[in-house]
Design an enzyme around this catalytic site. Structure first.
Site, PDB file in Angstrom:
ATOM      1  N   GLU A 254       0.826  -1.213   0.000  1.00  0.00           N
ATOM      2  CA  GLU A 254       0.000   0.000   0.000  1.00  0.00           C
ATOM      3  C   GLU A 254       0.865   1.270   0.000  1.00  0.00           C
ATOM      4  O   GLU A 254       0.649   2.179   0.791  1.00  0.00           O
ATOM      5  CB  GLU A 254      -0.969  -0.016   1.183  1.00  0.00           C
ATOM      6  CG  GLU A 254      -1.903  -1.206   1.127  1.00  0.00           C
ATOM      7  CD  GLU A 254      -3.010  -1.208   2.178  1.00  0.00           C
ATOM      8  OE1 GLU A 254      -2.791  -0.648   3.264  1.00  0.00           O
ATOM      9  OE2 GLU A 254      -4.085  -1.764   1.895  1.00  0.00           O
ATOM     10  N   ARG A 300      -5.800 -11.136  -5.539  1.00  0.00           N
ATOM     11  CA  ARG A 300      -5.159 -10.508  -4.375  1.00  0.00           C
ATOM     12  C   ARG A 300      -4.958 -11.491  -3.219  1.00  0.00           C
ATOM     13  O   ARG A 300      -3.947 -11.441  -2.524  1.00  0.00           O
ATOM     14  CB  ARG A 300      -6.000  -9.307  -3.913  1.00  0.00           C
ATOM     15  CG  ARG A 300      -5.492  -8.705  -2.629  1.00  0.00           C
ATOM     16  CD  ARG A 300      -6.151  -7.378  -2.323  1.00  0.00           C
ATOM     17  NE  ARG A 300      -6.004  -7.062  -0.908  1.00  0.00           N
ATOM     18  CZ  ARG A 300      -6.579  -6.039  -0.309  1.00  0.00           C
ATOM     19  NH1 ARG A 300      -7.356  -5.214  -1.001  1.00  0.00           N
ATOM     20  NH2 ARG A 300      -6.409  -5.824   0.980  1.00  0.00           N
ATOM     21  N   ASP A 329      -8.458  -9.084   4.145  1.00  0.00           N
ATOM     22  CA  ASP A 329      -8.272  -7.916   5.015  1.00  0.00           C
ATOM     23  C   ASP A 329      -9.365  -7.809   6.085  1.00  0.00           C
ATOM     24  O   ASP A 329     -10.235  -6.947   5.977  1.00  0.00           O
ATOM     25  CB  ASP A 329      -8.245  -6.648   4.155  1.00  0.00           C
ATOM     26  CG  ASP A 329      -7.767  -5.451   4.939  1.00  0.00           C
ATOM     27  OD1 ASP A 329      -7.289  -5.633   6.064  1.00  0.00           O
ATOM     28  OD2 ASP A 329      -7.873  -4.330   4.411  1.00  0.00           O
ATOM     29  N   GLU A 351      -1.931 -11.780  13.029  1.00  0.00           N
ATOM     30  CA  GLU A 351      -2.392 -10.427  13.352  1.00  0.00           C
ATOM     31  C   GLU A 351      -3.910 -10.426  13.296  1.00  0.00           C
ATOM     32  O   GLU A 351      -4.503 -10.715  12.254  1.00  0.00           O
ATOM     33  CB  GLU A 351      -1.809  -9.429  12.339  1.00  0.00           C
ATOM     34  CG  GLU A 351      -2.253  -7.990  12.555  1.00  0.00           C
ATOM     35  CD  GLU A 351      -1.613  -7.035  11.535  1.00  0.00           C
ATOM     36  OE1 GLU A 351      -0.370  -7.031  11.369  1.00  0.00           O
ATOM     37  OE2 GLU A 351      -2.374  -6.279  10.898  1.00  0.00           O
ATOM     38  N   GLU A 357     -12.767  -2.453  12.071  1.00  0.00           N
ATOM     39  CA  GLU A 357     -12.772  -1.702  10.804  1.00  0.00           C
ATOM     40  C   GLU A 357     -13.915  -2.115   9.881  1.00  0.00           C
ATOM     41  O   GLU A 357     -14.605  -1.272   9.328  1.00  0.00           O
ATOM     42  CB  GLU A 357     -11.421  -1.902  10.100  1.00  0.00           C
ATOM     43  CG  GLU A 357     -11.356  -1.243   8.737  1.00  0.00           C
ATOM     44  CD  GLU A 357      -9.987  -1.379   8.078  1.00  0.00           C
ATOM     45  OE1 GLU A 357      -9.073  -1.975   8.684  1.00  0.00           O
ATOM     46  OE2 GLU A 357      -9.834  -0.884   6.949  1.00  0.00           O
TER      47      GLU A 357
HETATM   48  O1  GCW Z   1      -6.970  -3.035   6.775  1.00  0.00           O
HETATM   49  C1  GCW Z   1      -6.258  -2.214   5.910  1.00  0.00           C
HETATM   50  C2  GCW Z   1      -6.578  -0.848   6.369  1.00  0.00           C
HETATM   51  C3  GCW Z   1      -5.413   0.105   6.320  1.00  0.00           C
HETATM   52  C4  GCW Z   1      -4.236  -0.561   6.991  1.00  0.00           C
HETATM   53  C5  GCW Z   1      -3.854  -1.784   6.189  1.00  0.00           C
HETATM   54  C6  GCW Z   1      -2.737  -2.590   6.837  1.00  0.00           C
HETATM   55  C7  GCW Z   1      -2.533   0.342   8.406  1.00  0.00           C
HETATM   56  O2  GCW Z   1      -7.677  -0.368   5.653  1.00  0.00           O
HETATM   57  O3  GCW Z   1      -5.805   1.279   6.972  1.00  0.00           O
HETATM   58  O4  GCW Z   1      -3.132   0.295   7.161  1.00  0.00           O
HETATM   59  O5  GCW Z   1      -4.953  -2.646   6.065  1.00  0.00           O
HETATM   60  O6  GCW Z   1      -3.056  -3.491   7.582  1.00  0.00           O
HETATM   61  O7  GCW Z   1      -1.582  -2.306   6.579  1.00  0.00           O
END
Ligand code: GCW
Length: 628
Positions: A254, A300, A329, A351, A357
């Site tokens: 990212e 992905r 995610d 993790e 979120e």
């Molecule tokens: O879950 C996503 C989030 C990002 C986050 C990223 C990550 C810290 O939307 O905000 O950044 O993953 O885990 O690196």
């Protein structure tokens, strides 16, 4: 007369306001002893203070530090008719024993036991930025920056009460400034609070720090000057904090810099840092959350394995790979990440995300322990060296935004100590510690908590749907979301692939073949539409709208039934909560504020669940019978 009355009224209101329970005391004991208890003996600073302040029993407590009695942070509590004895071989062990005794006291059930933590590394990860904002934080500004909150000691204590022994104190999207002398001094202050409670400080680092901070022309991990810069930086950190834990790294993910910027591998990058940390006993936690760089265009959810599996075996011994529980995610439901099957030579850490979120943030009552237990049913804790949870705390009075989000912090800590505990037992424990031991409250609310995650899956993304959230803030539905200037991997339409024939992402061997990354029996099970668990169906398959589900309904009907069920569940949670009001107030007449705040959020959750159902079903309905 009238004026005196007014003044009295204001004074009374102030007293009431001051006493109203705002949730800030979490699950911890609330009433201190007026004078420190003399029944407690031992020499262990923090553990001793804790028991002298909060232990109320009539029996004398003796703490014994016995070298080699037990391993690491383990402890033993022996209750006899004459005394209670706490034994451990480290001061941390005694601290955890002290907190356990206090917890048993609060629960009204003090008994003998021996406890061994399942993981050596039990970490909280903060996504706090130095300007005080918190990435994906829903409970106010950071408690750490720019100035340290006066709740710091309470924060360390709350974590230690769960057995947390490490905290990464800044966002993985890390500012290079964090390693500047000025900020490292602040880190030292944070460290002094944490240290007192047996918690090590860790830092997220920005891989390009040697350039941004050190003025070097490169951050290439094989460049001798760069390596020297890291060695010196690490040495300086350990001079300031000899107990420092190590680094967490998000690299080439990212937009973050990383070794890939110099055509070097993740192993090159991680090993450079590991080498600098090794002489001090420090570790590197290297994140596997990568996509869109070297494997652009690949599904992905496959990219982490594609990227890291070939490097397995190349990492130095003090590198640990940190991987999210699922391959995408933190969705309400994901299959487990196949990284845990494919990385066998490097230590792994999982993790988890405590901050919600993608699960209603701090507005929805969603208890996450059942989701984490689901993960452990696929990935044995024995395969893991450690566990990390992304924090959900901020400056809000109740720390977490939603009073029930505290339960997720609590459950994370309890599972980090013992992943064998049941989600239900943890919920009961938390409810008793936080609200009341009255079974008429604990039983129905345990049931609500236990049902809440599945309800959330149902009203948001049932049957394996995923990532159909609104862009950026990730709150609320946007199944039609598509922006041509965004990476496809951020667009909801990429994930559900709805068309006139059906819906779902074909990741089977006839599609992207993501199923091939799983160990058996899951590989075959997920690959075949007829054996794939229905709760992951649309994750792995593109399924015709008219497909017959196990219930006898068509896929479309089943989808509707799940959304309806999710909404009905939240309505039910709200009803139960309304019935709980007298019980909450019976236990503590000053608890109307907490009750009301949960009430307000449940009403919002009801509306939001309806919005999800309506938006998603309207959108998907438009494909039914549409021309091909
Ligand atoms: O879950 C996503 C989030 C990002 C986050 C990223 C990550 C810290 O939307 O905000 O950044 O993953 O885990 O690196």
């Amino acid at each position: 007369m009238k004026r005196i009355g007014m003044v009295l009224l204001v004074v009374c209101q102030l007293i009431v306001a001051a006493r109203a329970n705002d949730g800030s005391s979490l699950w911890l004991p609330r009433e201190k002893n007026e004078v420190a208890s003399t029944l407690v003996r031992g020499s262990q600073g923090t553990a001793l203070d804790e028991l002298r302040t909060y232990y109320k029993g009539p029996m004398p407590v003796r703490m014994k530090l016995e070298k080699n009695a037990l391993q690491g942070d383990a402890y033993r509590i022996v209750v006899t008719t004459r005394q209670i004895e706490l034994t451990a071989s480290t001061s941390n062990g005694l601290l955890y024993a002290a907190f356990d005794l206090l917890r048993m006291q609060q629960l009204g059930d003090i008994r003998s036991k021996e406890e061994h933590p399942a993981f050596d590394l039990r970490l909280i990860n903060h996504w706090d930025n130095l300007d005080g904002s918190v990435e994906r934080g829903y409970a106010g500004k950071s408690i750490l920056y720019p100035a340290l909150s006066d709740r710091m000691a309470d924060y360390a204590r709350a974590n230690a009460s769960l057995g947390i022994n490490g905290i990464v104190i800044n966002n993985v999207n890390a500012s290079p400034k964090m390693l500047s002398e000025e900020w490292l001094e602040k880190v030292c202050v944070i460290n002094s609070y944490l240290e007192r409670y047996g918690i090590r400080t860790y830092l997220s680092i920005n891989f390009a720090s040697p350039m941004a901070l050190g003025g070097l022309p490169t951050a290439d991990p094989l460049d001798p000057q760069v390596r020297q810069w890291w060695r010196e930086k690490v040495d300086a950190i350990y001079r300031l904090m000899p107990n420092f834990g190590g680094f967490l790294v998000k690299a080439n993910s990212e937009g973050q810099p990383g070794p890939g910027d110099y055509q070097r591998s993740h192993a090159d990058g991680a090993n450079m840092l590991a080498e600098a940390l090794q002489p001090h006993g420090g570790i590197v936690m290297w994140r596997c959350f990568v996509y869109g760089a070297n494997h652009k265009g690949e599904d992905r959810v496959k990219q982490a394995v594609s990227e890291f599996q070939p490097l397995d075996g190349q990492f130095l011994p003090n590198v640990i790979l940190q991987t999210k529980n699922g391959p995408l995610d933190f969705q309400p439901r994901e299959p487990y990440s196949p990284v845990f099957d494919q990385i066998t030579k490097t230590p792994n850490m999982v993790e988890l995300q405590i901050t919600q979120e993608y699960l209603g943030q701090s507005r929805h009552l969603v208890y996450l322990a059942p989701m984490w237990k689901e993960f452990f049913s696929f990935v044995s804790p024995q395969r893991l060296r450690g566990i990390a949870g992304v924090a959900n705390v901020g400056l809000d009075d109740n720390w977490c935004g939603h009073h029930f989000s505290q339960a997720n912090w609590y459950a994370f800590g309890r599972l980090a100590w013992n992943p064998g505990l049941s989600a239900e037992a943890i919920a009961r424990e938390w409810l008793k510690l936080t609200f009341t031991r009255d079974e008429a409250f604990v039983n129905p609310m345990t049931e609500v908590m236990m049902a809440s995650r599945e309800a959330c899956v149902d009203y948001m993304m049932p049957l394996g749907l995923h990532h159909i959230f609104q862009f950026d803030h990730h709150y609320g539905p946007d199944p039609g979301g598509f922006k041509p200037d965004y990476p496809l991997e951020w667009c909801p339409v990429y994930y559900h692939q709805a068309d006139s024939l059906g819906v779902g992402f074909n990741r089977s061997s006839t599609g992207t073949n993501a199923t091939s990354q799983y160990r058996e029996p899951y590989r075959s099970q997920y690959d075949d539409l007829s054996t794939c668990p229905e709760n992951l169906l649309l994750w792995f398959h593109h399924v015709p709208w008219g497909y017959k589900m196990k219930s006898g309904r068509t896929l479309w009907e089943e989808l509707c039934a799940h959304y309806d069920r999710g909404v009905a569940e939240v309505d039910r949670f709200h009803e139960v909560w309304q019935q709980m009001r007298p019980l909450v107030l019976l236990a503590d007449k000053d608890d109307s504020r907490r009750w009301q705040e949960v009430e307000d959020r449940l009403q919002h959750q009801q509306q939001n669940a309806r919005e999800w159902r309506q938006t998603c079903l309207d959108y998907f309905r438009s494909f039914l019978g549409a021309p091909q």
